[in-house]
Write a protein that holds these residues in place. Structure first.
Motif, PDB file in Angstrom:
ATOM      1  N   SER A   1       0.833  -1.204   0.000  1.00 49.80           N
ATOM      2  CA  SER A   1       0.000   0.000   0.000  1.00 49.80           C
ATOM      3  C   SER A   1       0.863   1.248   0.000  1.00 49.80           C
ATOM      4  O   SER A   1       0.598   2.220  -0.714  1.00 49.80           O
ATOM      5  N   TRP A   2       1.939   1.203   0.802  1.00 51.81           N
ATOM      6  CA  TRP A   2       2.854   2.348   0.849  1.00 51.81           C
ATOM      7  C   TRP A   2       3.502   2.573  -0.505  1.00 51.81           C
ATOM      8  O   TRP A   2       3.598   3.703  -0.989  1.00 51.81           O
ATOM      9  N   ALA A   3       3.941   1.486  -1.143  1.00 53.88           N
ATOM     10  CA  ALA A   3       4.606   1.592  -2.442  1.00 53.88           C
ATOM     11  C   ALA A   3       3.668   2.178  -3.487  1.00 53.88           C
ATOM     12  O   ALA A   3       4.072   2.971  -4.329  1.00 53.88           O
ATOM     13  N   ALA A   4       2.409   1.780  -3.419  1.00 60.09           N
ATOM     14  CA  ALA A   4       1.438   2.261  -4.405  1.00 60.09           C
ATOM     15  C   ALA A   4       1.192   3.761  -4.264  1.00 60.09           C
ATOM     16  O   ALA A   4       0.924   4.452  -5.239  1.00 60.09           O
ATOM     17  N   GLN A   5       1.297   4.270  -3.021  1.00 60.59           N
ATOM     18  CA  GLN A   5       1.008   5.674  -2.771  1.00 60.59           C
ATOM     19  C   GLN A   5       2.233   6.562  -2.972  1.00 60.59           C
ATOM     20  O   GLN A   5       2.105   7.751  -3.251  1.00 60.59           O
ATOM     21  N   ALA A   6       3.442   6.009  -2.816  1.00 56.56           N
ATOM     22  CA  ALA A   6       4.654   6.805  -2.914  1.00 56.56           C
ATOM     23  C   ALA A   6       4.883   7.264  -4.350  1.00 56.56           C
ATOM     24  O   ALA A   6       4.504   6.591  -5.303  1.00 56.56           O
ATOM     25  N   ALA A   7       5.533   8.435  -4.485  1.00 52.96           N
ATOM     26  CA  ALA A   7       5.905   8.901  -5.818  1.00 52.96           C
ATOM     27  C   ALA A   7       6.863   7.896  -6.433  1.00 52.96           C
ATOM     28  O   ALA A   7       7.765   7.395  -5.763  1.00 52.96           O
ATOM     29  N   PRO A   8       6.682   7.573  -7.696  1.00 51.72           N
ATOM     30  CA  PRO A   8       7.513   6.525  -8.294  1.00 51.72           C
ATOM     31  C   PRO A   8       8.960   6.957  -8.472  1.00 51.72           C
ATOM     32  O   PRO A   8       9.247   8.143  -8.674  1.00 51.72           O
TER      33      PRO A   8
END
Length: 319
Positions: free
Chosen positions: A14-21
């Protein structure tokens, strides 16, 4: 315990999905296969890192895009690092992820009768400026006793390489895969590979801006872990890796199969890398490819092994 593990895995994803790529300049080459595998097999997601590819043709362009602020990271051989190291120091290699001594090919027009490197003398030769193509062509000439000043050198791009041969703008050129194989497929018997000695083992590297290293250390470590997953996948599932390479590069699987064993996919940072870069820097200064008055950099400062040491300590041997 299983529920707890699943819960934390869910949080990580979930964190990875929300973080700027993390934006990565990915060169169009079989050398980039670990990146393609990580995307296709979900290793980025598994490791909890959000990645966006910015495709580019040639590592020199990928590095330029990164230095211009378009990406956080880039893929390239060590040559663009060397060329840019004379004027700035705000980037570093995090890991090499493949090495190869036969990626660069010299392709000649059949009617030029260049059947061996010694016959490159007095010919018109194409090369891509600022990368391994330029370096390898120079090595081949010097090794065969040919003064580079006695040939006519013409700058090309990967996109214009085929037309340069087809239109007889050059007698031969130095280009990497998959462009060499594409030229062979397209021009058939009008061209031939010139057998050249293996004078140079290139590495293909993950390069990051220092600003990204400082601001996103956890994400970069996860990215390196995903690349380790990919290199292990390539070793254990070579046929699937070949199929993906063929699809991404738009070349037949038979072509990939022919060249695949030339590439050694594994993470590493070895002492041979800065030594190679030192030699390339001396070449660039000697041949006038960079301003002769500039001091030669210390290339240990262009390596950042911390993430690789955490992910795979045995892959680092810089002493």
């Amino acid at each position: 315990m299983l529920r707890i593990a699943l819960f934390f895995s869910f949080l990580l994803l979930s964190w990875a999905a929300q973080a700027a790529p993390l934006r990565i300049g990915v060169s169009e080459t079989i050398l980039s296969l670990p990146l393609y595998i990580a995307e296709s097999e979900g290793f980025f997601q598994k490791r909890g890192v959000n990645v966006e590819f910015v495709n580019c043709v040639g590592g020199n362009r990928c590095v330029k895009n990164m230095l211009d602020g378009q990406t956080d990271l880039s893929t390239a051989t060590e040559l663009p690092v060397v060329f840019n190291s004379f004027t700035r120091k705000d980037f570093a290699i995090l890991t090499s992820f493949v090495s190869v001594s036969n990626d660069l090919k010299v392709v000649a027009r059949t009617d030029s009768k260049i059947t061996e490197p010694g016959k490159l003398r007095d010919k018109t030769l194409g090369y891509v400026k600022g990368g391994a193509s330029q370096y390898v062509l120079d090595l081949v000439l010097v090794y065969n006793g040919i003064d580079p000043d006695t040939v006519k050198l013409k700058t090309i791009t990967p996109e214009t390489a085929l037309a340069a041969l087809a239109n007889k703008e050059v007698d031969a050129l130095c280009i990497w895969e998959p462009f060499a194989s594409r030229i062979e497929l397209e021009l058939g018997t009008d061209v031939q590979l010139v057998p050249i000695p293996k004078l140079y083992t290139e590495t293909f590297n993950l390069i990051a801006m220092q600003s990204a290293i400082k601001s996103k250390p956890q994400e970069l470590e996860r990215l390196v872990r995903a690349l380790k997953d990919s290199t292990q996948f390539i070793q254990t599932h070579p046929e699937k890796a070949k199929a993906l390479a063929a699809k991404r590069l738009k070349i037949p699987v038979l072509v990939v199969d022919k060249i695949f064993d030339d590439y050694r996919y594994r993470l590493s940072l070895n002492r041979s890398l800065p030594r190679t870069m030192e030699g390339q820097a001396r070449w660039a200064l000697r041949e006038g490819h960079v301003e002769a008055s500039l001091p030669q950099p210390n290339y240990s400062g262009f390596l950042y092994p911390a993430f690789l040491k955490t992910v795979d300590p045995g892959a680092v041997s810089l002493q």
